[in-house]
Motif scaffolding. Structure first.
Motif, PDB file in Angstrom:
ATOM      1  N   ARG A  67       0.860  -1.192   0.000  1.00 32.38           N
ATOM      2  CA  ARG A  67       0.000   0.000   0.000  1.00 32.38           C
ATOM      3  C   ARG A  67       0.890   1.234   0.000  1.00 32.38           C
ATOM      4  O   ARG A  67       1.577   1.528   0.966  1.00 32.38           O
ATOM      5  N   PRO A  68       0.849   1.987  -1.083  1.00 36.41           N
ATOM      6  CA  PRO A  68       1.672   3.186  -1.162  1.00 36.41           C
ATOM      7  C   PRO A  68       1.140   4.295  -0.265  1.00 36.41           C
ATOM      8  O   PRO A  68      -0.028   4.308   0.108  1.00 36.41           O
ATOM      9  N   ASP A  69       2.022   5.219   0.061  1.00 40.62           N
ATOM     10  CA  ASP A  69       1.621   6.431   0.773  1.00 40.62           C
ATOM     11  C   ASP A  69       0.986   7.368  -0.245  1.00 40.62           C
ATOM     12  O   ASP A  69       1.567   7.647  -1.289  1.00 40.62           O
ATOM     13  N   VAL A  70      -0.213   7.860   0.063  1.00 44.69           N
ATOM     14  CA  VAL A  70      -0.946   8.742  -0.843  1.00 44.69           C
ATOM     15  C   VAL A  70      -0.853  10.173  -0.323  1.00 44.69           C
ATOM     16  O   VAL A  70      -1.108  10.435   0.855  1.00 44.69           O
ATOM     17  N   ILE A  71      -0.457  11.078  -1.194  1.00 43.34           N
ATOM     18  CA  ILE A  71      -0.402  12.498  -0.868  1.00 43.34           C
ATOM     19  C   ILE A  71      -1.668  13.133  -1.440  1.00 43.34           C
ATOM     20  O   ILE A  71      -1.911  13.068  -2.648  1.00 43.34           O
ATOM     21  N   VAL A  72      -2.470  13.731  -0.568  1.00 46.08           N
ATOM     22  CA  VAL A  72      -3.741  14.308  -0.984  1.00 46.08           C
ATOM     23  C   VAL A  72      -3.720  15.809  -0.710  1.00 46.08           C
ATOM     24  O   VAL A  72      -3.265  16.251   0.341  1.00 46.08           O
ATOM     25  N   ASP A  73      -4.193  16.579  -1.686  1.00 44.90           N
ATOM     26  CA  ASP A  73      -4.395  18.014  -1.493  1.00 44.90           C
ATOM     27  C   ASP A  73      -5.639  18.437  -2.255  1.00 44.90           C
ATOM     28  O   ASP A  73      -6.389  17.580  -2.741  1.00 44.90           O
ATOM     29  N   GLU A  74      -5.862  19.740  -2.387  1.00 40.23           N
ATOM     30  CA  GLU A  74      -7.090  20.226  -3.023  1.00 40.23           C
ATOM     31  C   GLU A  74      -7.225  19.796  -4.481  1.00 40.23           C
ATOM     32  O   GLU A  74      -8.321  19.782  -5.050  1.00 40.23           O
ATOM     33  N   ARG A  75      -6.138  19.420  -5.130  1.00 43.12           N
ATOM     34  CA  ARG A  75      -6.195  18.986  -6.533  1.00 43.12           C
ATOM     35  C   ARG A  75      -6.624  17.542  -6.676  1.00 43.12           C
ATOM     36  O   ARG A  75      -7.116  17.120  -7.715  1.00 43.12           O
ATOM     37  N   GLY A  76      -6.394  16.751  -5.628  1.00 45.30           N
ATOM     38  CA  GLY A  76      -6.656  15.322  -5.703  1.00 45.30           C
ATOM     39  C   GLY A  76      -5.566  14.570  -4.963  1.00 45.30           C
ATOM     40  O   GLY A  76      -5.139  14.979  -3.885  1.00 45.30           O
ATOM     41  N   GLY A  77      -5.076  13.481  -5.545  1.00 50.16           N
ATOM     42  CA  GLY A  77      -4.074  12.666  -4.876  1.00 50.16           C
ATOM     43  C   GLY A  77      -2.960  12.233  -5.802  1.00 50.16           C
ATOM     44  O   GLY A  77      -3.095  12.277  -7.031  1.00 50.16           O
ATOM     45  N   PHE A  78      -1.848  11.823  -5.202  1.00 53.16           N
ATOM     46  CA  PHE A  78      -0.687  11.317  -5.927  1.00 53.16           C
ATOM     47  C   PHE A  78      -0.065  10.208  -5.097  1.00 53.16           C
ATOM     48  O   PHE A  78       0.012  10.305  -3.867  1.00 53.16           O
ATOM     49  N   PHE A  79       0.390   9.134  -5.774  1.00 52.84           N
ATOM     50  CA  PHE A  79       1.161   8.106  -5.079  1.00 52.84           C
ATOM     51  C   PHE A  79       2.042   7.369  -6.061  1.00 52.84           C
ATOM     52  O   PHE A  79       1.754   7.309  -7.259  1.00 52.84           O
ATOM     53  N   GLU A  80       3.146   6.850  -5.538  1.00 58.03           N
ATOM     54  CA  GLU A  80       4.004   5.932  -6.298  1.00 58.03           C
ATOM     55  C   GLU A  80       3.420   4.546  -6.096  1.00 58.03           C
ATOM     56  O   GLU A  80       3.386   4.049  -4.983  1.00 58.03           O
ATOM     57  N   SER A  81       2.996   3.903  -7.159  1.00 60.12           N
ATOM     58  CA  SER A  81       2.414   2.577  -7.040  1.00 60.12           C
ATOM     59  C   SER A  81       3.429   1.580  -6.491  1.00 60.12           C
ATOM     60  O   SER A  81       3.102   0.738  -5.655  1.00 60.12           O
ATOM     61  N   LEU A  82       4.672   1.691  -6.955  1.00 61.04           N
ATOM     62  CA  LEU A  82       5.726   0.786  -6.487  1.00 61.04           C
ATOM     63  C   LEU A  82       7.079   1.416  -6.767  1.00 61.04           C
ATOM     64  O   LEU A  82       7.338   1.873  -7.879  1.00 61.04           O
ATOM     65  N   ARG A  83       7.922   1.465  -5.757  1.00 65.61           N
ATOM     66  CA  ARG A  83       9.324   1.839  -5.933  1.00 65.61           C
ATOM     67  C   ARG A  83      10.120   0.566  -5.695  1.00 65.61           C
ATOM     68  O   ARG A  83      10.219   0.079  -4.568  1.00 65.61           O
ATOM     69  N   THR A  84      10.679   0.001  -6.768  1.00 59.67           N
ATOM     70  CA  THR A  84      11.274  -1.333  -6.668  1.00 59.67           C
ATOM     71  C   THR A  84      12.449  -1.389  -5.698  1.00 59.67           C
ATOM     72  O   THR A  84      12.631  -2.399  -5.021  1.00 59.67           O
ATOM     73  N   SER A  85      13.251  -0.331  -5.599  1.00 58.58           N
ATOM     74  CA  SER A  85      14.395  -0.371  -4.670  1.00 58.58           C
ATOM     75  C   SER A  85      13.905  -0.482  -3.227  1.00 58.58           C
ATOM     76  O   SER A  85      14.473  -1.221  -2.424  1.00 58.58           O
ATOM     77  N   GLU A  86      12.836   0.218  -2.892  1.00 63.84           N
ATOM     78  CA  GLU A  86      12.275   0.152  -1.539  1.00 63.84           C
ATOM     79  C   GLU A  86      11.615  -1.208  -1.306  1.00 63.84           C
ATOM     80  O   GLU A  86      11.760  -1.810  -0.245  1.00 63.84           O
ATOM     81  N   PHE A  87      10.913  -1.709  -2.309  1.00 55.79           N
ATOM     82  CA  PHE A  87      10.295  -3.033  -2.206  1.00 55.79           C
ATOM     83  C   PHE A  87      11.364  -4.099  -1.969  1.00 55.79           C
ATOM     84  O   PHE A  87      11.215  -4.963  -1.108  1.00 55.79           O
ATOM     85  N   GLU A  88      12.459  -4.030  -2.739  1.00 54.91           N
ATOM     86  CA  GLU A  88      13.569  -4.983  -2.559  1.00 54.91           C
ATOM     87  C   GLU A  88      14.162  -4.884  -1.162  1.00 54.91           C
ATOM     88  O   GLU A  88      14.463  -5.893  -0.530  1.00 54.91           O
ATOM     89  N   ARG A  89      14.356  -3.657  -0.675  1.00 56.84           N
ATOM     90  CA  ARG A  89      14.950  -3.461   0.653  1.00 56.84           C
ATOM     91  C   ARG A  89      14.078  -4.101   1.727  1.00 56.84           C
ATOM     92  O   ARG A  89      14.571  -4.771   2.629  1.00 56.84           O
ATOM     93  N   ILE A  90      12.771  -3.940   1.614  1.00 54.72           N
ATOM     94  CA  ILE A  90      11.851  -4.456   2.628  1.00 54.72           C
ATOM     95  C   ILE A  90      11.674  -5.975   2.521  1.00 54.72           C
ATOM     96  O   ILE A  90      11.660  -6.668   3.530  1.00 54.72           O
ATOM     97  N   THR A  91      11.556  -6.492   1.297  1.00 54.57           N
ATOM     98  CA  THR A  91      11.184  -7.905   1.114  1.00 54.57           C
ATOM     99  C   THR A  91      12.333  -8.829   0.749  1.00 54.57           C
ATOM    100  O   THR A  91      12.235 -10.036   0.937  1.00 54.57           O
ATOM    101  N   GLY A  92      13.386  -8.276   0.160  1.00 58.93           N
ATOM    102  CA  GLY A  92      14.464  -9.116  -0.361  1.00 58.93           C
ATOM    103  C   GLY A  92      14.157  -9.687  -1.732  1.00 58.93           C
ATOM    104  O   GLY A  92      14.982 -10.371  -2.329  1.00 58.93           O
ATOM    105  N   ALA A  93      12.967  -9.420  -2.258  1.00 56.51           N
ATOM    106  CA  ALA A  93      12.568  -9.922  -3.577  1.00 56.51           C
ATOM    107  C   ALA A  93      12.994  -8.921  -4.648  1.00 56.51           C
ATOM    108  O   ALA A  93      12.675  -7.741  -4.556  1.00 56.51           O
ATOM    109  N   VAL A  94      13.723  -9.394  -5.644  1.00 47.73           N
ATOM    110  CA  VAL A  94      14.143  -8.540  -6.752  1.00 47.73           C
ATOM    111  C   VAL A  94      13.019  -8.529  -7.791  1.00 47.73           C
ATOM    112  O   VAL A  94      12.561  -9.583  -8.226  1.00 47.73           O
ATOM    113  N   PHE A  95      12.573  -7.322  -8.176  1.00 48.93           N
ATOM    114  CA  PHE A  95      11.498  -7.212  -9.148  1.00 48.93           C
ATOM    115  C   PHE A  95      11.839  -6.104 -10.129  1.00 48.93           C
ATOM    116  O   PHE A  95      11.926  -4.932  -9.757  1.00 48.93           O
ATOM    117  N   ALA A  96      12.070  -6.490 -11.375  1.00 46.58           N
ATOM    118  CA  ALA A  96      12.385  -5.543 -12.447  1.00 46.58           C
ATOM    119  C   ALA A  96      11.398  -5.769 -13.582  1.00 46.58           C
ATOM    120  O   ALA A  96      11.558  -6.709 -14.366  1.00 46.58           O
TER     121      ALA A  96
END
Length: 195
Positions: free
Chosen positions: A15-44
């Motif tokens: 679940r990505p962190d969602v940034i919300v303001d008066e325009r709507g929202g923004f989020f990174e669906s997946l940052r693979t380097s962070e996913f790898e750091r947390i899980t150890g799973a390499v995904f490219a």
């Protein structure tokens, strides 16, 4: 982002962190380097697919033979779906088990499905769009299909009327038949120092 391992080894909800303001929202669906750091799973990702389906459509259970193998990161772009990951890895402590995740744009959840784990879903709304980021490109003849209504799997699709399903999925073999045919992946336990 929040990453939670499910009851199936190597299957993660993200679940990505969602940034919300008066325009709507923004989020990174997946940052693979962070996913790898947390899980150890390499995904490219090497290929990105979308499918659009009517409400009450069942797609799956699909996997890819190893080699080439294929991990996926699945998100719902529009509509809503009940997503299924099914452990098809022979020798896995959770072989034949499944996890279910509700995916929709409002929740922003995604699911990482490693090689050897099957995937399927049922749509809960018309015009539901799912995105698959894949670790390998499509190779004809490598797809593994398991009948989504196999009584051994007993998946809780929750369909209240006969679902829309492709002829290919409806006639797919059972888990037992796929296992007997020798097409399923072998379980590779993570090494003690992984992650």
């Amino acid at each position: 982002m929040k990453v939670v391992e499910t009851a199936l080894p190597g299957v993660f909800r993200v679940r990505p962190d969602v940034i919300v303001d008066e325009r709507g929202g923004f989020f990174e669906s997946l940052r693979t380097s962070e996913f790898e750091r947390i899980t150890g799973a390499v995904f490219a990702p090497r290929q990105i697919n979308y499918s659009v389906s009517r409400r009450n459509t069942v797609r799956g259970i699909h996997s890819v033979s190893i080699p080439p193998g294929q991990a996926k990161y699945v998100t719902c772009v529009r509509g809503a779906l009940r997503d299924f990951a099914v452990d098809l890895r022979i020798g896995s402590p959770t072989f034949g088990d499944h996890v279910v995740t509700l995916l929709d744009p409002a929740s922003s959840w995604g699911v990482y499905i490693p090689e050897g784990v099957g995937h399927g879903f049922v749509t809960l709304a018309d015009d539901t769009c799912i995105c698959y980021a894949l670790s390998t490109e499509h190779v004809p003849g490598t797809q593994i299909d398991i009948n989504p209504f196999d009584s051994e799997l007993a998946l809780p699709w929750g369909c209240v009327e006969p679902p829309l399903i492709s002829a290919k999925d409806a006639r797919a073999p059972s888990l037992a038949d796929a296992r007997s045919a020798g097409v399923l992946a072998e379980w590779m336990a993570p090494s003690p120092d992984a992650g």
